[in-house]
Design an enzyme around this catalytic site. Sequence first.
Site, PDB file in Angstrom:
ATOM      1  N   ASN A  92       0.878  -1.161   0.000  1.00  0.00           N
ATOM      2  CA  ASN A  92       0.000   0.000   0.000  1.00  0.00           C
ATOM      3  C   ASN A  92       0.919   1.216   0.000  1.00  0.00           C
ATOM      4  OD1 ASN A  92      -1.851   2.033   0.483  1.00  0.00           O
ATOM      5  ND2 ASN A  92      -2.932   0.944   2.109  1.00  0.00           N
TER       6      ASN A  92
ATOM      7  N   ARG B 252      -2.949  -1.945  -3.328  1.00  0.00           N
ATOM      8  CA  ARG B 252      -4.050  -0.993  -3.265  1.00  0.00           C
ATOM      9  C   ARG B 252      -3.894  -0.007  -4.413  1.00  0.00           C
ATOM     10  NH1 ARG B 252      -4.630   4.319   0.412  1.00  0.00           N
ATOM     11  NH2 ARG B 252      -6.820   4.809  -0.006  1.00  0.00           N
TER      12      ARG B 252
ATOM     13  N   HIS C 100     -12.203   4.582  -0.501  1.00  0.00           N
ATOM     14  CA  HIS C 100     -12.024   3.826   0.760  1.00  0.00           C
ATOM     15  C   HIS C 100     -12.804   2.519   0.736  1.00  0.00           C
ATOM     16  CE1 HIS C 100     -11.125   7.983   2.625  1.00  0.00           C
ATOM     17  NE2 HIS C 100      -9.978   7.333   2.475  1.00  0.00           N
TER      18      HIS C 100
ATOM     19  N   SER D 101      -6.629  10.852   7.714  1.00  0.00           N
ATOM     20  CA  SER D 101      -6.138  11.980   6.938  1.00  0.00           C
ATOM     21  C   SER D 101      -6.977  12.151   5.675  1.00  0.00           C
ATOM     22  CB  SER D 101      -4.673  11.761   6.568  1.00  0.00           C
ATOM     23  OG  SER D 101      -4.189  12.834   5.795  1.00  0.00           O
TER      24      SER D 101
ATOM     25  N   ARG E 160      -7.408  18.183   2.240  1.00  0.00           N
ATOM     26  CA  ARG E 160      -8.372  18.304   1.145  1.00  0.00           C
ATOM     27  C   ARG E 160      -9.667  18.918   1.652  1.00  0.00           C
ATOM     28  NH1 ARG E 160      -8.120  12.170  -0.565  1.00  0.00           N
ATOM     29  NH2 ARG E 160      -6.736  11.988   1.233  1.00  0.00           N
TER      30      ARG E 160
ATOM     31  N   ASP F 286      -3.116  17.460  11.295  1.00  0.00           N
ATOM     32  CA  ASP F 286      -3.198  16.338  12.223  1.00  0.00           C
ATOM     33  C   ASP F 286      -4.160  16.668  13.360  1.00  0.00           C
ATOM     34  OD1 ASP F 286      -2.653  14.403  14.297  1.00  0.00           O
ATOM     35  OD2 ASP F 286      -0.778  13.932  13.271  1.00  0.00           O
ATOM     36  N   VAL F 287      -5.194  15.854  13.514  1.00  0.00           N
ATOM     37  CA  VAL F 287      -6.190  16.088  14.565  1.00  0.00           C
ATOM     38  C   VAL F 287      -5.549  16.109  15.944  1.00  0.00           C
ATOM     39  CG1 VAL F 287      -8.130  14.952  15.744  1.00  0.00           C
ATOM     40  CG2 VAL F 287      -8.221  15.306  13.279  1.00  0.00           C
TER      41      VAL F 287
ATOM     42  N   GLY G 265      -7.761   6.043  11.280  1.00  0.00           N
ATOM     43  CA  GLY G 265      -6.925   6.672  12.293  1.00  0.00           C
ATOM     44  C   GLY G 265      -7.651   7.534  13.296  1.00  0.00           C
TER      45      GLY G 265
ATOM     46  N   GLU H  98     -10.713   5.453  14.985  1.00  0.00           N
ATOM     47  CA  GLU H  98     -10.322   4.448  15.973  1.00  0.00           C
ATOM     48  C   GLU H  98      -9.642   5.041  17.200  1.00  0.00           C
ATOM     49  OE1 GLU H  98      -7.943   1.411  14.080  1.00  0.00           O
ATOM     50  OE2 GLU H  98      -9.206   1.480  12.278  1.00  0.00           O
TER      51      GLU H  98
ATOM     52  N   GLU I 129      -7.290  -2.813   5.517  1.00  0.00           N
ATOM     53  CA  GLU I 129      -7.365  -2.837   4.062  1.00  0.00           C
ATOM     54  C   GLU I 129      -6.410  -3.874   3.470  1.00  0.00           C
ATOM     55  OE1 GLU I 129      -8.116   1.836   3.040  1.00  0.00           O
ATOM     56  OE2 GLU I 129      -6.493   1.309   4.409  1.00  0.00           O
TER      57      GLU I 129
END
Length: 407
Positions: free
Chosen positions: A9, A99, A187, A217, A247, A289-290, A334, A337, A389
């Site tokens: 991937n 992928r 996705h 992301s 995005r 980044d959160v 990410g 979870e 995935e």
Amino acid sequence: MPDTILVANAGSSSIKFQLFNIVGAASGGTGSLDLDLKGQVEGIGSHPRLIARNARGEVVADESFTAADVPDAQAALRQLGSWLRARHGGAFPVAVGHRVVHGGPTYDTHVAIDDDVLAKLEDLAPLAPLHQPNNLLPIRAIRVAQPDVLQVACFDTAFHRGHPEVADRYAIPEALYRDGVRRYGFHGLSYEYIAHTLPALAPEIADGRLVVAHLGSGASMCAIRSGRSLDSTMGFTALDGLPMGTRPGQLDAGVILHLLTSMGMTADAIQHLLYHDCGLKGLSGISNDVRDLLGSDDPRAGLALDYFVYRSSLAIGSLAAALEGLDALVFTAGIGENAPAIRARICRKARWLGIELDEAANAAVPAAGARLISIRASRVKVYVIPTDEERMIAHHTLEILGRQRRR
């Protein structure tokens, strides 16, 4: 040693991989998959590092390289290939699954790669400029190094290709639809994995009406009924729908016309803006980044998170309408979870649908498998389920390998 399947991937600065042993494939059967290794080569071109763990989660490799040694994805593939062959006595996998983000109108299922397939996938690169070129790099490299090894393209768009036509259309002329301008959704490998595992992990919702939130992301949501995708927030490209790390998500097409005509931006400049400088990064001016935004007291960080939660809650309502009701909400990827604060805020905005969150369960340390985070009496159940995935890619690669061996 058993035959193996490698899953790659590949992104712009990292290559995630998993290696599976094929077991029980005697007498012409396809066998099953046992995870042997998983890891990634990260920091390509800056601070390259190969880290790998075995099936028990134990670190079996942690090697750093100079940027000169691993300046790009091809060099990273060489380092990864050398390490894998050394570990497995020089043997190469019997098949490699990849992928590939965009399958376009041609590919509604996963396929073995040949010259014609590769050429068609290269033509789709402008529709996924962040992903497609990187997805195809290891394919080309392996075709040079090991031309006889089966390689399989597994598409993020394939799971969504059974949508009703009304969900896939834009209100544009028929000729454009025939030329492939339609809503594909992405996705799909993640959503397919969730749907595939629900009968074992959460059988009470497996055949129900679900919204699955793949929040990372890259972020999207999918309406799933009885294991099939009915609609998705993403469309023609991976720019649409929810705001993401860099995005914008949903954007009036008139904005693009304004940037072209009134502000004099070139198409290349607009593409860079939309893929690299928008989303949480654009709103906050701080980070994509959160984790950084949650730890910041800057009002712009708060605005970015508010916007992400608001748009996510709107999407849940929209997809619930497509499903004509909602039985469960599933968080994955990410952010989904690992960010309980974001999950809690989204669930509070969706209380009108019948969601009642169990705050203690939501705040608990992440665990393997499905985790119920709504109270038992909640009309709409809420789960956190880790996605995989790469295992889904390995599953499809094994199916195609089995078909070729039975010929």
